[in-house]
Design an enzyme around this catalytic site. Structure first.
Site, PDB file in Angstrom:
ATOM      1  N   ASN A   7       9.090 -43.450 -26.455  1.00 44.61           N
ATOM      2  CA  ASN A   7       9.731 -43.498 -24.871  1.00 44.61           C
ATOM      3  C   ASN A   7       9.134 -43.258 -23.999  1.00 44.61           C
ATOM      4  OD1 ASN A   7      10.270 -41.661 -22.507  1.00 44.61           O
ATOM      5  ND2 ASN A   7      11.986 -39.908 -23.301  1.00 44.61           N
ATOM      6  N   ASP A   9       9.121 -43.747 -20.710  1.00 48.80           N
ATOM      7  CA  ASP A   9       8.761 -42.741 -19.510  1.00 48.80           C
ATOM      8  C   ASP A   9       7.699 -42.586 -18.508  1.00 48.80           C
ATOM      9  OD1 ASP A   9      11.677 -42.629 -20.066  1.00 48.80           O
ATOM     10  OD2 ASP A   9      12.036 -40.170 -20.121  1.00 48.80           O
ATOM     11  N   HIS A  10       7.111 -42.487 -19.576  1.00 49.29           N
ATOM     12  CA  HIS A  10       5.424 -41.828 -18.552  1.00 49.29           C
ATOM     13  C   HIS A  10       5.153 -43.149 -18.205  1.00 49.29           C
ATOM     14  CE1 HIS A  10       7.367 -37.751 -17.892  1.00 49.29           C
ATOM     15  NE2 HIS A  10       7.600 -37.869 -19.190  1.00 49.29           N
ATOM     16  N   HIS A  43      15.000 -42.851 -20.575  1.00 55.14           N
ATOM     17  CA  HIS A  43      15.622 -41.822 -19.783  1.00 55.14           C
ATOM     18  C   HIS A  43      16.038 -42.123 -18.336  1.00 55.14           C
ATOM     19  CE1 HIS A  43      17.062 -37.219 -18.461  1.00 55.14           C
ATOM     20  NE2 HIS A  43      17.628 -37.851 -17.970  1.00 55.14           N
ATOM     21  N   ARG A  45      16.754 -41.397 -14.841  1.00 61.63           N
ATOM     22  CA  ARG A  45      17.350 -40.002 -14.210  1.00 61.63           C
ATOM     23  C   ARG A  45      18.350 -40.516 -13.527  1.00 61.63           C
ATOM     24  NH1 ARG A  45      13.953 -35.692 -16.410  1.00 61.63           N
ATOM     25  NH2 ARG A  45      16.065 -33.968 -14.772  1.00 61.63           N
ATOM     26  N   ARG A  49      13.388 -40.944 -11.326  1.00 68.83           N
ATOM     27  CA  ARG A  49      11.810 -40.290 -10.337  1.00 68.83           C
ATOM     28  C   ARG A  49      10.894 -41.315 -11.145  1.00 68.83           C
ATOM     29  NH1 ARG A  49      11.099 -34.678 -12.749  1.00 68.83           N
ATOM     30  NH2 ARG A  49      13.310 -34.428 -11.835  1.00 68.83           N
ATOM     31  N   GLU A  70      18.034 -41.966 -23.226  1.00 67.51           N
ATOM     32  CA  GLU A  70      18.968 -40.417 -22.891  1.00 67.51           C
ATOM     33  C   GLU A  70      19.558 -40.628 -21.578  1.00 67.51           C
ATOM     34  OE1 GLU A  70      16.028 -38.019 -22.707  1.00 67.51           O
ATOM     35  OE2 GLU A  70      14.858 -38.783 -24.688  1.00 67.51           O
ATOM     36  N   THR A 101      13.212 -32.251 -19.031  1.00 63.74           N
ATOM     37  CA  THR A 101      14.652 -31.891 -19.279  1.00 63.74           C
ATOM     38  C   THR A 101      13.871 -30.210 -20.014  1.00 63.74           C
ATOM     39  OG1 THR A 101      14.695 -34.197 -20.441  1.00 63.74           O
ATOM     40  CG2 THR A 101      16.645 -32.382 -21.289  1.00 63.74           C
ATOM     41  N   GLU A 151      20.218 -34.477 -31.353  1.00 61.81           N
ATOM     42  CA  GLU A 151      18.592 -34.367 -31.131  1.00 61.81           C
ATOM     43  C   GLU A 151      18.046 -32.845 -30.757  1.00 61.81           C
ATOM     44  OE1 GLU A 151      16.595 -36.863 -29.551  1.00 61.81           O
ATOM     45  OE2 GLU A 151      14.400 -35.448 -28.433  1.00 61.81           O
ATOM     46  N   HIS A 191      10.723 -33.585 -28.288  1.00 64.74           N
ATOM     47  CA  HIS A 191      10.470 -33.141 -27.218  1.00 64.74           C
ATOM     48  C   HIS A 191       9.000 -31.768 -27.412  1.00 64.74           C
ATOM     49  CE1 HIS A 191      10.310 -31.504 -22.755  1.00 64.74           C
ATOM     50  NE2 HIS A 191      11.881 -32.007 -23.092  1.00 64.74           N
ATOM     51  N   GLY A 213       7.654 -38.681 -26.530  1.00 61.27           N
ATOM     52  CA  GLY A 213       6.764 -39.336 -25.488  1.00 61.27           C
ATOM     53  C   GLY A 213       6.155 -39.158 -24.897  1.00 61.27           C
TER      54      GLY A 213
HETATM   55  N1  PXP Z   1      13.824 -36.275 -26.468  1.00 59.89           N
HETATM   56  C1  PXP Z   1      15.050 -35.636 -25.038  1.00 59.89           C
HETATM   57  C2  PXP Z   1      15.994 -35.196 -25.316  1.00 59.89           C
HETATM   58  C3  PXP Z   1      13.531 -35.599 -23.979  1.00 59.89           C
HETATM   59  O1  PXP Z   1      14.642 -35.105 -22.869  1.00 59.89           O
HETATM   60  C4  PXP Z   1      12.279 -36.120 -24.079  1.00 59.89           C
HETATM   61  C5  PXP Z   1      11.678 -35.961 -22.774  1.00 59.89           C
HETATM   62  O2  PXP Z   1      11.930 -37.051 -22.398  1.00 59.89           O
HETATM   63  C6  PXP Z   1      12.051 -36.542 -25.535  1.00 59.89           C
HETATM   64  C7  PXP Z   1      12.115 -36.183 -26.113  1.00 59.89           C
HETATM   65  C8  PXP Z   1      10.217 -36.428 -25.296  1.00 59.89           C
HETATM   66  O3  PXP Z   1       9.783 -35.835 -24.828  1.00 59.89           O
HETATM   67  P1  PXP Z   1       7.862 -35.105 -24.886  1.00 59.89           P
HETATM   68  O4  PXP Z   1       7.784 -36.522 -23.758  1.00 59.89           O
HETATM   69  O5  PXP Z   1       7.473 -34.582 -24.238  1.00 59.89           O
HETATM   70  O6  PXP Z   1       7.440 -36.773 -26.051  1.00 59.89           O
END
Ligand code: PXP
Length: 247
Positions: A7, A9-10, A43, A45, A49, A70, A101, A151, A191, A213
């Protein structure tokens, strides 16, 4: 064997902190793909963000990228998903005030709505996965919608502090995984997974993909993105290997 979905996103979170042009989540996704990960997860959103629409389009264009989007089940994002056509969508609950989330989707509360959603994505040839807590009722509800995958939310396991809570929350995920497999659902989890807690989850029978992520992006600050991805991938593969030997 469990595989790693990264992931990114960050990577976008860091960019958006300054509204700068870098770092680029698509460049990070390309590096992750070069390390042989199974998919790239983003994701999009509703408040944008971190990941922006342009990031999604850029990642979609990467050669060999299996894309897992996502998303909240909102009309706007559903329309974008049907246009971008990722290989997979993972439906998550979304609240604007949340940091990330929080908790899984309540599929059991709206079975008809989620059944229709499953139909919509299935007709478009897109695999649909629901992000749910390790709760038997939710897993059964997902199977009734004819979803392809679930998931399992590992947040409670990841946040457990005592050994007792860690063992209990791991058992919850293991039971949920067992039920999901028995109901014919493809099994993903994620997560809060990191380099210290991933092994027990990767060793669960039937887990096909772990979406990770934050810990990878955080580790990349010290060791670089390819290396952070590669070491997470090795941990997951080693846990799956051990399971095979044990079995
Ligand atoms: N799975 C889902 C459904 C999520 O919402 C997230 C966070 O965006 C992740 C996995 C990844 O989580 P993390 O960033 O804590 O590894």
């Amino acid at each position: 064997m469990a595989k790693l979905g990264v992931n990114v996103d960050h990577v976008a979170t860091l960019r958006q902190a300054r509204r700068a042009a870098y770092p680029d989540p698509a460049a990070a996704a390309k590096m992750a793909l070069e390390e042989g990960v199974s998919c790239i997860t983003v994701h999009l959103r509703e408040d944008r963000r971190h990941i922006q629409d342009a990031d999604l389009f850029a990642i979609r264009k990467l050669p060999g990228c299996r894309l897992n989007l996502e998303m909240a089940a909102s009309d706007e994002i559903i329309a974008i998903a049907l246009n971008v056509r990722p290989e997979q969508v993972t439906i998550v609950p979304e609240r604007r005030q949340e940091l990330t989330t929080e908790g899984g989707l309540d599929v059991a509360a709206r079975p008809e709505f989620y059944r229709d959603l499953t139909k919509t994505f299935s007709a478009a040839g897109i695999t649909l996965s629901f992000f749910i807590d390790p709760d038997q009722r939710q897993i059964e509800a997902c199977a009734e919608t004819h979803a392809v995958a679930v998931e399992i939310n590992t947040a409670a396991y990841s946040e457990a502090v005592s050994d007792k809570d860690t063992a209990k929350t791991l058992r919850d995920v293991q039971r949920a995984a067992y039920t999901a497999r028995n109901l014919g659902l493809i099994l993903h989890a994620g997560h809060g997974l990191n380099y210290r807690n991933v092994t027990s989850i990767a060793a669960i029978e039937g887990v096909e993909e772990l979406n990770i992520g934050h810990s990878i992006v955080a580790q990349s600050i010290y060791v670089g993105f390819p290396s952070a991805v590669a070491s997470m991938k090795r941990l997951i593969e080693a846990a799956s290997q051990k399971k095979r030997i044990a079995g």
